[in-house]
Design a protein around this motif. Structure first.
Motif, mmCIF file in Angstrom:
data_model
loop_
_atom_site.group_PDB
_atom_site.id
_atom_site.type_symbol
_atom_site.label_atom_id
_atom_site.label_comp_id
_atom_site.label_asym_id
_atom_site.label_seq_id
_atom_site.Cartn_x
_atom_site.Cartn_y
_atom_site.Cartn_z
ATOM 1 N N ILE A 63 2.457 -11.705 8.608
ATOM 2 C CA ILE A 63 3.275 -11.095 7.572
ATOM 3 C C ILE A 63 4.379 -12.081 7.208
ATOM 4 O O ILE A 63 5.101 -12.577 8.079
ATOM 5 C CB ILE A 63 3.916 -9.769 8.038
ATOM 6 C CG1 ILE A 63 2.855 -8.796 8.545
ATOM 7 C CG2 ILE A 63 4.719 -9.132 6.920
ATOM 8 C CD1 ILE A 63 2.866 -8.625 10.022
ATOM 9 N N LEU A 64 4.513 -12.370 5.919
ATOM 10 C CA LEU A 64 5.545 -13.262 5.403
ATOM 11 C C LEU A 64 6.343 -12.494 4.360
ATOM 12 O O LEU A 64 5.768 -11.936 3.429
ATOM 13 C CB LEU A 64 4.921 -14.501 4.757
ATOM 14 C CG LEU A 64 3.974 -15.314 5.628
ATOM 15 C CD1 LEU A 64 3.211 -16.326 4.799
ATOM 16 C CD2 LEU A 64 4.752 -15.993 6.735
ATOM 17 N N SER A 117 9.104 -13.525 9.117
ATOM 18 C CA SER A 117 7.670 -13.634 9.404
ATOM 19 C C SER A 117 7.386 -13.005 10.759
ATOM 20 O O SER A 117 8.258 -12.944 11.631
ATOM 21 C CB SER A 117 7.206 -15.093 9.382
ATOM 22 O OG SER A 117 7.835 -15.829 10.405
ATOM 23 N N TYR A 118 6.133 -12.532 10.911
ATOM 24 C CA TYR A 118 5.726 -11.919 12.165
ATOM 25 C C TYR A 118 4.211 -11.977 12.254
ATOM 26 O O TYR A 118 3.518 -11.699 11.269
ATOM 27 C CB TYR A 118 6.204 -10.459 12.239
ATOM 28 C CG TYR A 118 5.896 -9.804 13.555
ATOM 29 C CD1 TYR A 118 6.713 -9.996 14.654
ATOM 30 C CD2 TYR A 118 4.771 -8.998 13.704
ATOM 31 C CE1 TYR A 118 6.424 -9.403 15.873
ATOM 32 C CE2 TYR A 118 4.472 -8.395 14.919
ATOM 33 C CZ TYR A 118 5.311 -8.610 16.006
ATOM 34 O OH TYR A 118 5.024 -8.027 17.200
ATOM 35 N N LEU A 119 3.683 -12.331 13.430
ATOM 36 C CA LEU A 119 2.240 -12.347 13.660
ATOM 37 C C LEU A 119 1.877 -11.081 14.427
ATOM 38 O O LEU A 119 2.264 -10.904 15.573
ATOM 39 C CB LEU A 119 1.827 -13.598 14.438
ATOM 40 C CG LEU A 119 0.322 -13.771 14.657
ATOM 41 C CD1 LEU A 119 -0.425 -13.879 13.331
ATOM 42 C CD2 LEU A 119 0.064 -15.001 15.513
ATOM 43 N N ASP A 120 1.120 -10.203 13.766
ATOM 44 C CA ASP A 120 0.781 -8.898 14.314
ATOM 45 C C ASP A 120 -0.660 -8.871 14.819
ATOM 46 O O ASP A 120 -1.519 -9.570 14.291
ATOM 47 C CB ASP A 120 0.966 -7.834 13.224
ATOM 48 C CG ASP A 120 0.874 -6.410 13.741
ATOM 49 O OD1 ASP A 120 1.120 -6.188 14.942
ATOM 50 O OD2 ASP A 120 0.574 -5.514 12.927
ATOM 51 N N GLN A 154 3.807 -10.928 1.822
ATOM 52 C CA GLN A 154 2.417 -11.368 1.852
ATOM 53 C C GLN A 154 1.838 -11.096 3.232
ATOM 54 O O GLN A 154 2.561 -11.172 4.229
ATOM 55 C CB GLN A 154 2.286 -12.885 1.572
ATOM 56 C CG GLN A 154 2.748 -13.326 0.227
ATOM 57 C CD GLN A 154 4.175 -13.824 0.208
ATOM 58 O OE1 GLN A 154 4.785 -14.048 1.244
ATOM 59 N NE2 GLN A 154 4.731 -13.990 -0.976
ATOM 60 N N VAL A 155 0.542 -10.778 3.255
ATOM 61 C CA VAL A 155 -0.169 -10.618 4.514
ATOM 62 C C VAL A 155 -1.418 -11.485 4.473
ATOM 63 O O VAL A 155 -2.103 -11.569 3.459
ATOM 64 C CB VAL A 155 -0.548 -9.144 4.809
ATOM 65 C CG1 VAL A 155 0.681 -8.348 5.183
ATOM 66 C CG2 VAL A 155 -1.267 -8.501 3.646
#
Length: 160
Positions: A63-64, A117-120, A154-155
């Motif tokens: 996720i940005l 940002s996050y990496l899910d 953005q994903v």
């Protein structure tokens, strides 16, 4: 020394979609271009959201968020602060704090772009909604897209 020669590498497909580990398999974007302001001390939806349906239960989603003109305002005091968060459906994933302090105690406004940002690892193949929420901690208001500057989320699905 051994050597391996191949003519072609055939990636694994899931439902006709290439699903190679580490490969971006889809991308989606959401945006807003109108100012969203709140004085609430609890997290409020901003309207900035995007949906994605992962192709694999092992996929990750990056996720940005590009928050144009994130703003906190204190008209007459010293401290203005608020928080923005990335949420998956109803689960908070990442929180970023925005703060400015005026030692003269005469009021302050802070406007700047904010990037998150996050990496899910959602572990699902059902549709997911990611969204941005905001809350005021101190001051008069917190705003997203202040002055109607656009904001984006953005994903990217990354094969797992």
């Amino acid at each position: 020394m051994s050597k391996l020669f191949v003519d072609e590498i055939q990636p694994k497909t899931t439902g006709g979609v290439i699903n190679a580990k580490g490969m971006v398999t889809q991308a989606n974007q959401g945006s807003i271009s109108s100012e969203i302001s709140t004085a609430s001390s609890s997290f409020q939806d901003t309207g900035l959201s995007v949906t994605i349906t992962p192709n694999s239960i092992n996929s990750k989603v990056l996720i940005l968020a590009s928050l144009g003109s994130a703003c906190v305002v204190e008209a007459s005091g010293a401290d203005a602060q608020g928080k923005f968060q990335i949420v998956r459906d109803s689960t908070s994933l990442f929180i970023s704090k925005l703060r400015v302090y005026d030692y003269g105690n005469s009021g302050t406004v802070f406007i700047a772009p904010l990037f998150m940002s996050y990496l899910d690892s959602p572990s699902t193949t059902s549709e997911i909604t990611y969204k941005i929420q905001q809350r005021l901690i101190a001051g008069d208001s917190i705003r997203l897209s202040e002055g109607d500057d656009p904001s984006y989320i953005q994903v990217l699905e990354i094969g797992g």
